[in-house]
Design a protein around this motif. Structure first.
Motif, short mmCIF file in Angstrom:
data_model
loop_
_atom_site.label_atom_id
_atom_site.label_comp_id
_atom_site.label_asym_id
_atom_site.label_seq_id
_atom_site.Cartn_x
_atom_site.Cartn_y
_atom_site.Cartn_z
N VAL A 20 -13.68 9.99 3.84
CA VAL A 20 -14.89 10.40 3.11
C VAL A 20 -14.70 10.11 1.64
O VAL A 20 -13.58 10.27 1.11
CB VAL A 20 -15.11 11.92 3.34
N HIS A 21 -15.76 9.68 0.97
CA HIS A 21 -15.71 9.53 -0.49
C HIS A 21 -17.01 10.08 -1.06
O HIS A 21 -18.08 9.55 -0.78
CB HIS A 21 -15.53 8.06 -0.87
N GLN A 22 -16.88 11.14 -1.84
CA GLN A 22 -18.07 11.73 -2.45
C GLN A 22 -18.38 11.05 -3.78
O GLN A 22 -17.46 10.63 -4.49
CB GLN A 22 -17.85 13.23 -2.70
N MET A 23 -19.68 10.98 -4.11
CA MET A 23 -20.11 10.35 -5.36
C MET A 23 -21.09 11.23 -6.11
O MET A 23 -22.10 11.65 -5.52
CB MET A 23 -20.84 9.04 -5.07
N ILE B 22 0.85 -1.19 0.00
CA ILE B 22 0.00 0.00 0.00
C ILE B 22 0.88 1.24 0.00
O ILE B 22 1.56 1.53 0.98
CB ILE B 22 -0.93 0.01 1.23
N PRO B 23 0.90 1.97 -1.14
CA PRO B 23 1.72 3.19 -1.16
C PRO B 23 1.07 4.27 -0.29
O PRO B 23 -0.12 4.19 0.01
CB PRO B 23 1.69 3.60 -2.63
N SER B 24 1.86 5.27 0.06
CA SER B 24 1.30 6.38 0.83
C SER B 24 0.25 7.08 -0.01
O SER B 24 0.42 7.27 -1.20
CB SER B 24 2.42 7.36 1.19
N ARG B 25 -0.84 7.45 0.62
CA ARG B 25 -1.89 8.17 -0.10
C ARG B 25 -1.80 9.67 0.13
O ARG B 25 -2.61 10.43 -0.36
CB ARG B 25 -3.27 7.66 0.35
N ARG C 48 -6.06 13.78 3.29
CA ARG C 48 -7.39 13.34 2.86
C ARG C 48 -7.33 12.63 1.51
O ARG C 48 -6.62 13.05 0.62
CB ARG C 48 -8.29 14.59 2.74
N TRP C 49 -7.99 11.54 1.38
CA TRP C 49 -8.19 10.92 0.07
C TRP C 49 -9.48 10.12 0.12
O TRP C 49 -10.07 9.95 1.20
CB TRP C 49 -6.99 10.06 -0.36
#
Ligand SMILES: Cc1cc2nc3c(=O)[nH]c(=O)nc-3n(C[C@H](O)[C@H](O)[C@H](O)COP(=O)(O)O)c2cc1C
Length: 196
Positions: free
Chosen positions: A132-135, A5-8, A23-24
């Motif tokens: 959070v993930h917006q859609m 898992i790379p850094s986000r 944030r991602w």
């Protein structure tokens, strides 16, 4: 096979506040950890204190926890892949713009203001240990009908909220790969028009 898992964290060209760099938008949430009432209320409170044109506050929210009929209804009204991953999100929030004022006059900045409120919510949530993930891939008419929203209330997006899970929790291979892809942005210079 183990997944690296790379850094986000964003590789920024200038320093920015930590919460924004970190944030991602994940698609994997830990379903064993609840979003506390405090975390949820603070996130909504941050949205409430967002600026808006003329302080009109043209935002409304449907807030649903996983396991409730409302959460299932929101999932039913997501498009394509969103249904696959967002069903696991501990909280789903429908972001609704109030598009007309009491006299029926269009609220010109409703969508702009709602987007900013959603951004404030996401930053507060991240600060409080959530992701959070917006859609935008939603069925607007379906959400309208399901929650009895009249034509002045326009669902624009859905926000998924929860504690980050790992990519291994995603059974769909395409989604699992997206979870670990490097994050990228256009260079800053490309965004600035008319600077000498
Ligand atoms: C208005 C809006 C609509 C989006 N719609 C979707 C969507 O329907 N499905 C999805 O998986 N991600 C969606 N995203 C997430 C974006 O793809 C994501 O924010 C972008 O790729 C940048 O990644 P980052 O948030 O991890 O930095 C949306 C984001 C925003 C702000």
């Amino acid at each position: 096979m183990s997944i690296t898992i790379p850094s986000r964290t964003a590789q920024t060209s200038a320093p920015i506040v930590e919460v924004l760099a970190e944030r991602w938008s994940p698609r994997s949430f830990d379903t064993t950890v609840e979003v506390t009432q405090e975390q949820l209320t603070s996130a909504l409170e941050a949205a409430r204190w967002s600026p808006s044109a003329g302080n009109t506050q043209p935002w409304r929210f449907v807030v649903a926890r996983r396991g409730t009929p409302e959460h299932a209804t929101i999932v039913e009204n997501l498009m394509g892949f969103n249904q696959v991953w967002a069903a696991s999100a501990p909280v789903l929030i429908v972001n609704i713009a109030v598009t007309q004022d009491a006299e029926g006059k269009p609220m010109r900045f409703a969508e702009y203001d709602l987007g900013q409120a959603a951004a404030h919510l996401s930053v507060q949530a991240h600060h409080d240990g959530l992701h959070v993930h917006q859609m935008g891939g939603i069925l607007v008419d379906g959400l309208r009908a399901a929650f009895g929203l009249d034509e002045t209330l326009r669902p624009l997006s859905v926000t998924a909220l929860g504690v980050l899970g790992g990519p291994e929790l995603l059974t769909n291979e395409v989604l699992r790969e997206r979870e670990v892809q490097p994050r990228s942005r256009r260079p800053l210079d490309e965004l600035i028009i008319g600077r000498d």
